[in-house]
Design an enzyme around this catalytic site. Structure first.
Site, short mmCIF file in Angstrom:
data_model
loop_
_atom_site.label_atom_id
_atom_site.label_comp_id
_atom_site.label_asym_id
_atom_site.label_seq_id
_atom_site.Cartn_x
_atom_site.Cartn_y
_atom_site.Cartn_z
N MET A 100 -6.23 -6.62 -3.56
CA MET A 100 -6.95 -6.56 -2.29
C MET A 100 -8.43 -6.87 -2.49
O MET A 100 -9.26 -6.57 -1.63
CB MET A 100 -6.78 -5.18 -1.65
CG MET A 100 -5.32 -4.88 -1.29
SD MET A 100 -5.15 -3.81 0.11
CE MET A 100 -5.96 -2.35 -0.48
N GLY A 101 -8.78 -7.49 -3.62
CA GLY A 101 -10.15 -7.92 -3.84
C GLY A 101 -11.07 -6.79 -4.27
O GLY A 101 -10.63 -5.70 -4.62
N TYR A 102 -12.38 -7.07 -4.23
CA TYR A 102 -13.42 -6.19 -4.75
C TYR A 102 -13.04 -5.84 -6.19
O TYR A 102 -12.88 -4.67 -6.57
CB TYR A 102 -13.62 -4.94 -3.89
CG TYR A 102 -15.05 -4.47 -3.94
CD1 TYR A 102 -16.05 -5.20 -3.32
CD2 TYR A 102 -15.42 -3.33 -4.65
CE1 TYR A 102 -17.37 -4.82 -3.39
CE2 TYR A 102 -16.74 -2.94 -4.73
CZ TYR A 102 -17.71 -3.68 -4.09
OH TYR A 102 -19.04 -3.30 -4.17
N HIS A 129 -12.43 -5.43 -10.23
CA HIS A 129 -13.09 -4.76 -11.35
C HIS A 129 -12.27 -5.01 -12.61
O HIS A 129 -11.29 -5.79 -12.58
CB HIS A 129 -13.23 -3.26 -11.04
CG HIS A 129 -11.96 -2.60 -10.57
ND1 HIS A 129 -10.86 -2.47 -11.38
CD2 HIS A 129 -11.60 -2.10 -9.36
CE1 HIS A 129 -9.89 -1.88 -10.71
NE2 HIS A 129 -10.31 -1.64 -9.47
N GLU A 130 -12.63 -4.33 -13.68
CA GLU A 130 -11.96 -4.62 -14.97
C GLU A 130 -10.48 -4.24 -14.97
O GLU A 130 -9.71 -4.74 -15.80
CB GLU A 130 -12.69 -3.90 -16.11
CG GLU A 130 -14.00 -4.57 -16.46
CD GLU A 130 -14.92 -3.65 -17.27
OE1 GLU A 130 -14.42 -2.94 -18.15
OE2 GLU A 130 -16.13 -3.67 -16.99
N HIS A 153 -8.37 -4.91 -12.43
CA HIS A 153 -7.75 -6.15 -11.96
C HIS A 153 -7.82 -7.22 -13.06
O HIS A 153 -6.85 -7.95 -13.30
CB HIS A 153 -8.47 -6.68 -10.73
CG HIS A 153 -8.49 -5.76 -9.55
ND1 HIS A 153 -9.61 -5.09 -9.15
CD2 HIS A 153 -7.51 -5.40 -8.67
CE1 HIS A 153 -9.34 -4.36 -8.07
NE2 HIS A 153 -8.07 -4.52 -7.76
N LYS A 193 -1.89 2.16 -12.51
CA LYS A 193 -2.79 2.97 -11.67
C LYS A 193 -2.05 3.36 -10.38
O LYS A 193 -2.13 4.48 -9.92
CB LYS A 193 -4.04 2.15 -11.38
CG LYS A 193 -4.86 2.58 -10.19
CD LYS A 193 -5.82 3.67 -10.58
CE LYS A 193 -6.52 4.30 -9.41
NZ LYS A 193 -6.69 3.50 -8.23
N ASP A 194 -1.33 2.38 -9.81
CA ASP A 194 -0.55 2.62 -8.60
C ASP A 194 0.92 2.72 -9.02
O ASP A 194 1.74 1.84 -8.75
CB ASP A 194 -0.76 1.48 -7.60
CG ASP A 194 -2.22 1.37 -7.20
OD1 ASP A 194 -2.61 2.01 -6.22
OD2 ASP A 194 -2.97 0.66 -7.90
N SER A 230 -11.36 1.90 -9.70
CA SER A 230 -10.78 1.69 -8.38
C SER A 230 -11.83 1.10 -7.47
O SER A 230 -13.01 1.48 -7.55
CB SER A 230 -10.30 3.03 -7.80
OG SER A 230 -10.05 2.90 -6.41
P1 AMP Z 1 -5.63 -3.22 -5.41
O1 AMP Z 1 -6.65 -4.31 -5.29
O2 AMP Z 1 -6.23 -1.85 -5.44
O3 AMP Z 1 -4.50 -3.37 -4.42
O4 AMP Z 1 -4.97 -3.37 -6.84
C1 AMP Z 1 -4.38 -4.58 -7.23
C2 AMP Z 1 -3.64 -4.38 -8.52
O5 AMP Z 1 -4.56 -3.95 -9.53
C3 AMP Z 1 -2.56 -3.29 -8.44
O6 AMP Z 1 -1.41 -3.71 -9.18
C4 AMP Z 1 -3.23 -2.11 -9.08
O7 AMP Z 1 -2.33 -1.18 -9.66
C5 AMP Z 1 -4.07 -2.78 -10.14
N1 AMP Z 1 -5.18 -1.91 -10.55
C6 AMP Z 1 -6.12 -1.34 -9.74
N2 AMP Z 1 -6.93 -0.53 -10.45
C7 AMP Z 1 -6.49 -0.58 -11.74
C8 AMP Z 1 -6.89 0.05 -12.96
N3 AMP Z 1 -7.91 0.89 -13.00
N4 AMP Z 1 -6.20 -0.24 -14.08
C9 AMP Z 1 -5.14 -1.08 -14.05
N5 AMP Z 1 -4.70 -1.70 -12.93
C10 AMP Z 1 -5.36 -1.46 -11.80
#
Ligand code: AMP
Length: 281
Positions: free
Chosen positions: A30-32, A34-35, A37, A150-151, A186
């Site tokens: 979902m963007g924004y 970080h390390e 991702h 994480k999720d 996050s």
């Molecule tokens: P999101 O942008 O929050 O929807 O996350 C996109 C993907 O990145 C998902 O598969 C998350 O589980 C993964 N992700 C987010 N934060 C982390 C993290 N701290 N460590 C590992 N994977 C992450």
């Protein structure tokens, strides 16, 4: 790195890559970025010839009182990070491109998996996740897709969906990336003020405590959960949503700690809801 805004652009590029016999990895986000991702992108780059990253704040996975409108966004910064990590294409569609005017089809798991853990306070969340991930699978037709632990509930549910729907895509789980002090990275950490940022450490501390107990042969999940709750409740800014032990594959509650037991939690720090977990292996 190619920047695509339409489904057709992605499909045309995928077709061209397939003609060359190249394998494709997908990293939905979902963007924004970080390390956390970036670690998914790195793994995808190491295992696939071309890597597509989707960068889309998906409205169907947010409840009416959740943070859809305030969710942080910075596409230009995301592109820089993705280019540095070797992504081949970033897919950044509009909501109209993804859902059109009257989209009415959802992908939903009809057992209890989406109702448990985060589903207790986010009842439509995983229907939105399954729907958007299905669409991304149909658009990118990857060989492999990469998701973070994480999720953990999301990863478990996606694996179930892929199996039930015969997607033929390998789902690769990736470890949680943390800040130096332990806080799981996050996009939502940006909501925390200085005081809340300190208080948020209570999640990773509770994860560490639970993990140590499990590794020291505590087999009673309730005892671990009690110790985690006690620790979190000592933090005045923290309010527990849930602290639970569940089977990672089925998300059914687990009373005995064994290989595959997931200890997961969601905790409000002020108004920000954070999640963390560990898997006992
Ligand atoms: P999101 O942008 O929050 O929807 O996350 C996109 C993907 O990145 C998902 O598969 C998350 O589980 C993964 N992700 C987010 N934060 C982390 C993290 N701290 N460590 C590992 N994977 C992450």
């Amino acid at each position: 790195m190619i920047k695509a805004e339409t489904i057709k652009e992605v499909r045309d590029q995928v077709k061209a890559w397939r003609k060359e016999g190249l394998t494709i990895g997908l990293v939905p986000t979902m963007g924004y970025l970080h390390e956390g991702h970036a670690s998914l992108v790195d793994k995808a780059v190491s295992q696939c010839d071309r890597v597509i990253v989707s960068d889309f704040v998906n409205p169907t996975q947010f409840g009416p009182t959740e943070d859809l409108s305030t969710y942080p966004r910075d596409f230009e910064r995301d592109c820089k990070l993705l280019e540095e990590h070797g992504a081949s294409l970033v897919f950044h569609p509009s909501v109209e491109e993804m859902y059109g005017e009257a989209a009415a089809t959802y992908v939903e798991i009809l057992n209890d998996m989406p109702k448990r853990l985060c589903g207790q306070t986010r009842p439509i969340h995983f229907r939105g996740v399954c729907t958007v991930v299905s669409k991304l699978f149909n658009i990118a037709t990857p060989d492999k897709a990469f998701f973070g632990m994480k999720d953990a509930q999301q990863l478990s549910i996606i694996k179930k969906m892929v199996k039930d729907m015969s997607y033929g895509i390998e789902i690769v789980g990736c470890p949680i990336i943390r800040e130096d002090d332990g806080l799981a990275k996050s996009s939502r950490n940006t909501y925390l003020n200085e005081e809340e940022r300190k208080a948020a450490l209570v999640l990773s501390k509770a994860v560490k405590l639970g993990k140590e107990m499990a590794e020291n042969c505590e087999k009673d999940a309730a005892k671990i959960l009690e110790a985690q709750k006690d620790l979190i409740e000592k933090e005045p800014l923290a309010k527990i949503d849930y602290v639970s032990a569940a089977n990672f594959d089925t998300l059914e509650p687990e009373t005995q700690v064994k290989s595959g037991t997931l200890f997961a939690m969601a905790v409000y720090i002020g108004k920000t809801r954070l999640i963390d977990n560990f898997l006992y292996e």
